[in-house]
Design an enzyme around this catalytic site. Structure first.
Site, short mmCIF file in Angstrom:
data_model
loop_
_atom_site.label_atom_id
_atom_site.label_comp_id
_atom_site.label_asym_id
_atom_site.label_seq_id
_atom_site.Cartn_x
_atom_site.Cartn_y
_atom_site.Cartn_z
N ASP A 34 1.05 -1.25 0.09
CA ASP A 34 0.02 0.06 0.12
C ASP A 34 0.97 1.13 -0.03
OD1 ASP A 34 -2.72 0.85 0.03
OD2 ASP A 34 -2.26 2.10 1.75
N HIS B 73 10.73 3.87 -2.87
CA HIS B 73 10.09 3.70 -1.46
C HIS B 73 9.70 2.14 -1.81
CE1 HIS B 73 7.64 4.94 -4.86
NE2 HIS B 73 6.30 4.54 -4.23
#
Ligand code: ITT
Length: 189
Positions: free
Chosen positions: A66, A173
């Site tokens: 997520d 990320h």
């Protein structure tokens, strides 16, 4: 080893496969019926929801991602709602640039929370990767996906969409989080 990657976003699984390279893990999409209800109020909660949903339909090791873009001058928005911030991706970018038009502080970060469930559906690992940067005034570049054309990575003079996929996959990320997952899996064996 085979791991179900809990996503409906083809860009994410492509990046995960590229970051993994020849790490020995085959990432596959969830079985039919995968339909997570992302109603958590943190990246961690939504990542766990997606991993559990992938396990429900696939009954094997499941990894979820997520992720989102958090902009400091907007108190972390779009954040958890990055995928739902506006209609098309062009509209999402236009809305973000509009919201930032009078802001001096354009600092932001991409966040990616990954959750790994084992073959019994138990959560065995969760980790969060970040990539810091700032929002540029005009979109640039055609690589990547999502908000990449307006995100300038700290230490680079290019947006994420101007980086090659190899460059993005060194510093993103998603790369930070996935490398932690791969280290964890190595430590298990
Ligand atoms: P799944 O839930 O099916 O995995 P999704 O795209 O809806 O796919 P998220 O709910 O995690 O995934 O939303 C993440 C959004 O954040 C994504 O749609 C992009 O708009 C943005 N995003 C995440 N990672 C990104 C990246 O590497 N580059 C650009 N935008 C990114």
């Amino acid at each position: 080893m085979k791991i179900v990657f809990a996503t409906a976003n083809p860009h994410k699984i492509q990046e995960v496969r590229d970051i993994c390279g020849d790490c020995g893990i085959e990432f596959v999409l969830p079985a039919k019926g995968f339909n997570p209800v992302e109603n958590g109020d943190t990246f961690e909660a939504n990542s766990l929801i997606k991993a559990k949903e992938a396990y429900r339909v696939s009954k094997t090791y499941s990894l979820a991602d997520d992720s989102g873009l958090c902009v400091n001058a907007l108190n972390g928005a779009p954040g958890l709602y990055s995928a739902r911030y506006a209609g098309t991706q062009d509209e999402k970018i236009a809305k973000l640039l509009y919201e930032l038009k009078d802001k001096h502080d354009r600092s932001a970060k991409f966040v990616c929370c990954m959750t790994l469930l084992d073959e019994n559906g138990k959560m065995i690992y969760q980790t969060t990767g970040e990539c810091k940067g700032s929002i540029v005034k005009n979109r640039k570049g055609i690589n990547g996906f999502g908000y990449d054309p307006i995100f300038m990575v700290d230490g680079f003079s290019k947006t994420m969409a101007e980086l090659s996929s190899d460059e993005k996959n060194q510093i993103s990320h998603r790369a930070v989080a996935l490398k932690n997952v791969l280290k964890f899996l190595q430590s298990m064996s």
